[in-house]
Design an enzyme around this catalytic site. Structure first.
Site, PDB file in Angstrom:
ATOM      1  N   ALA A 394      50.447 -42.929 -25.942  1.00  0.00           N
ATOM      2  CA  ALA A 394      50.323 -41.488 -26.172  1.00  0.00           C
ATOM      3  C   ALA A 394      49.033 -41.186 -26.920  1.00  0.00           C
ATOM      4  O   ALA A 394      48.745 -41.797 -27.948  1.00  0.00           O
ATOM      5  CB  ALA A 394      51.520 -40.966 -26.964  1.00  0.00           C
ATOM      6  N   CYS A 395      48.246 -40.268 -26.376  1.00  0.00           N
ATOM      7  CA  CYS A 395      47.060 -39.785 -27.072  1.00  0.00           C
ATOM      8  C   CYS A 395      47.089 -38.262 -27.032  1.00  0.00           C
ATOM      9  O   CYS A 395      48.034 -37.653 -26.532  1.00  0.00           O
ATOM     10  CB  CYS A 395      45.767 -40.331 -26.463  1.00  0.00           C
ATOM     11  SG  CYS A 395      45.361 -39.707 -24.828  1.00  0.00           S
ATOM     12  N   ASP A 396      46.065 -37.645 -27.558  1.00  0.00           N
ATOM     13  CA  ASP A 396      46.076 -36.193 -27.710  1.00  0.00           C
ATOM     14  C   ASP A 396      46.199 -35.486 -26.366  1.00  0.00           C
ATOM     15  O   ASP A 396      46.981 -34.557 -26.206  1.00  0.00           O
ATOM     16  CB  ASP A 396      44.799 -35.751 -28.422  1.00  0.00           C
ATOM     17  CG  ASP A 396      44.851 -34.294 -28.845  1.00  0.00           C
ATOM     18  OD1 ASP A 396      45.915 -33.852 -29.287  1.00  0.00           O
ATOM     19  OD2 ASP A 396      43.822 -33.603 -28.732  1.00  0.00           O
ATOM     20  N   ILE A 428      50.818 -36.611 -26.435  1.00  0.00           N
ATOM     21  CA  ILE A 428      51.819 -36.626 -27.501  1.00  0.00           C
ATOM     22  C   ILE A 428      52.742 -35.418 -27.394  1.00  0.00           C
ATOM     23  O   ILE A 428      53.941 -35.513 -27.653  1.00  0.00           O
ATOM     24  CB  ILE A 428      51.121 -36.669 -28.882  1.00  0.00           C
ATOM     25  CG1 ILE A 428      50.626 -38.088 -29.160  1.00  0.00           C
ATOM     26  CG2 ILE A 428      52.048 -36.213 -29.998  1.00  0.00           C
ATOM     27  CD1 ILE A 428      50.004 -38.286 -30.511  1.00  0.00           C
TER      28      ILE A 428
END
Length: 601
Positions: A394-396, A428
């Site tokens: 998960a990243c921005d 996210i």
């Protein structure tokens, strides 16, 4: 848990959350913005191949298509498909009659429409009589959308028009007095704190599109996406860095400059915070060069790759764009080189950093007040992975760095012969708390990931592209097959369960909603089946919600008991892995219903 992070909501987390919401409406529509930019750059009167007929696409795409898409996504973020439709209806009120592209209006009306229909459903949906669900769903969305559209015409439209005009004039004034480069003093540190997508796609892209619609290009698209500052820092590490940082810098530079994934150089700056001055110097000098040469690009360059930037560059501006990128890279390189040369450390700490972090995690798990029995800690660490069914990076934005990290781990998992644990990536904001989930994210984003999925297992890494924790994950998952060989044999030899066995395997205690899925748009029978099943529950005094949904409208969670026909079962299982499924031959009348009703809470 591999990593434990505080649940306290910090100011930075709140800003990231707001920025993610803004960029979350833009990111899925970047392709539409690029399409508009390409049509404009190629076919407008001053384009490469002017075509009057094709050029008629430019204005409708800008004024209608993009705002509608933004509002649709914004409404869907709040309340899935119903919110998306109401948001799209509502935004027409601010689009009609507007003299400027209504991107800001779309970012207001989309979520507002989703929120309003969500609250409306919470008040009235459970009070609707059986058989009237379709009438309620269609007319409630239509009437509420109409009211919001009218509200938009008379209230939001004038406010947004005035606000857009003020912001546009403000940007023009800042550019005219040559103060725009100072914006990079804030932008570069914010990028390193993983606010790059929020700033670029949530703020600069909407303003840039408005400016490009008037003047044919905008420098605002380049403030965050310029790859020059990151390239300069990575080049400095290639020549003057030490240890693992120096060894990994060449590959990182290629990915950052040509792949456009700027997140890859953020850990290098975080490792030596003084390098933020190199990023700021590069960003300011690059923007100053763009402004001095009066250049810009036609549309958003996403990702921030030199390839994407050149594709969006108007005719006659290529040398100017390259000059700005080159100046930014040279300036950031010089400042970064001075900082790195002044560093007297031997690089040993950098090489051992990841190893020490892993060692500390293991020591923390082992320390329970007494020394562990030999071999006990290793087995305990492995058993922590026993419930892992799915791994998500998960990243921005849910793209770029997380996609590359997922690809790396997916390859390692595949080579280890582990075929039953999928490895995917997402933003996210789209994380769902579920059993058996392992979430891998960057340390700066770990607290947000924990807030979204408090029951998941969490691992925080410095860099998605090079972390020794990946090997630990694979080794622990692989070791499970050695610690539980009988479980693996049983899994291979288990027979196809009977109908009664399948019903008995359902975790009825976890079910909070029963969903009937209509197949091939045949809503009638599914609607009636949902109504009849709801009546069955009411007769025995049970209040479990029952809904009729399309196959794409589900949340992937074991809290959903999904009832489908054999025709829809295959498509359902291709899309979802966590929902609990019961397959029946006839949705209206099935022997399984009595068994299910009896066991629901």
């Amino acid at each position: 848990m591999e990593a434990k992070v505080s649940k306290k909501k910090t100011l930075k987390t709140q800003i990231q959350k707001l920025g993610t919401s803004l960029s979350g409406m833009i990111m899925p529509n970047i392709a539409a913005i690029i399409a508009w930019g390409l049509v404009t750059a190629i076919f407008m009167a001053a384009g490469w191949f002017p075509n009057k007929q094709i050029a008629t696409l430019i204005t409708p795409m800008l004024n209608y298509m993009i705002p509608l898409l933004i509002a649709y996504v914004g409404g869907r973020m709040v309340y899935e498909e119903r919110g998306a439709v109401v948001g799209a209806i509502a935004v027409m009120g601010v689009i009609v009659g507007a003299k400027v592209p209504m991107f800001l209006g779309a970012m207001i009306m989309g979520p507002l429409g989703g929120w309003c229909i969500k609250k409306f459903d919470q008040m009235f949906q459970d009070k609707i009589k059986s058989g009237f669900e379709m009438i309620y769903n269609n007319f409630s969305s239509g009437i509420l959308g109409m009211i919001l559209a009218i509200f938009g015409v008379f209230v939001i439209n004038p406010l947004v028009t005035a606000g857009s005009t003020i912001m546009s004039k403000g940007v023009d004034w800042i550019i005219s007095v040559h103060m725009l480069p100072l914006a990079n003093i804030l932008i570069e540190p914010a990028k390193v704190l993983f606010l790059n997508n929020a700033i670029g796609n949530g703020i600069l892209v909407p303003l840039g599109i408005q400016q490009a619609a008037q003047s044919g290009k905008s420098v605002l698209f380049l403030l965050e996406s310029n790859p020059g500052p990151g390239l300069g820092i990575l080049l400095a590490f290639m020549l003057f860095g030490k240890g693992a940082a120096k060894a990994s810098a060449p590959g990182a530079a290629l990915i950052e400059f040509f792949g456009g994934i700027h997140e890859i150089y953020f850990p290098y700056v975080l490792m030596k915070p003084a390098l933020i001055f190199a990023a700021i110097a590069g960003g300011v000098s690059g923007t100053f060069t763009f402004s001095l040469l009066d250049t810009g690009v036609k549309a958003a360059a996403s990702p921030g790759s030199i390839i994407a930037i050149l594709l969006m560059t108007p005719k006659g501006n290529y040398l100017k764009i390259l000059a700005g990128v080159l100046v930014a890279a040279i300036v950031s390189f010089i400042v970064a080189a001075l900082i790195l040369k002044a560093d007297k450390s031997d690089g040993k700490a950098e090489d051992e950093l990841a190893e020490k972090q892993a060692q500390m995690s293991q020591m923390k798990a082992e320390s329970k007040g007494a020394a562990p029995v030999a071999g006990q800690s290793a087995e305990k660490a492995v058993q922590e992975y026993a419930d892992v069914k799915r791994i998500i990076f998960a990243c921005d934005a849910g793209m770029g760095s997380s996609a590359m990290g997922a690809s790396l781990l997916r390859d390692k998992v595949k080579k280890a012969g582990i075929t039953d644990i999928p490895v995917t990536n997402t933003a996210i904001s789209r994380l769902k708390d579920e059993d058996g989930l392992l979430v891998i994210t960057q340390e700066e984003l770990a607290d947000r990931a924990l807030q979204k999925t408090p029951n998941a297992m969490h691992i925080a890494v410095d860099n998605f592209l090079s972390s020794p924790k990946y090997d630990q994950v694979v080794l622990n998952l692989k070791a499970l097959t050695q610690l539980n060989p009988e479980k693996q044999i049983q899994k291979k030899n288990e027979e196809k369960p009977t109908k009664n066995q399948r019903l008995a395997e359902i975790d009825y205690a976890a079910v909070t909603e029963v969903d009937f899925i209509h197949h091939d748009q045949r809503e009638g029978s599914a609607t009636m089946a949902a109504s009849l099943f709801k009546d069955r529950l009411k007769k025995v005094g049970k209040q479990v919600p029952v809904k009729n949904l399309g196959i794409n409208e589900l949340e992937d969670s074991k809290q959903h008991l999904v009832i489908v026909t054999p025709e829809a079962e295959k498509n359902l299982k291709l899309r979802y892995t966590e929902v609990q499924v019961v397959t029946v031959k006839n949705l209206l009348e099935a022997d399984e219903y009595s068994y299910i009703v009896e066991r629901l809470a």
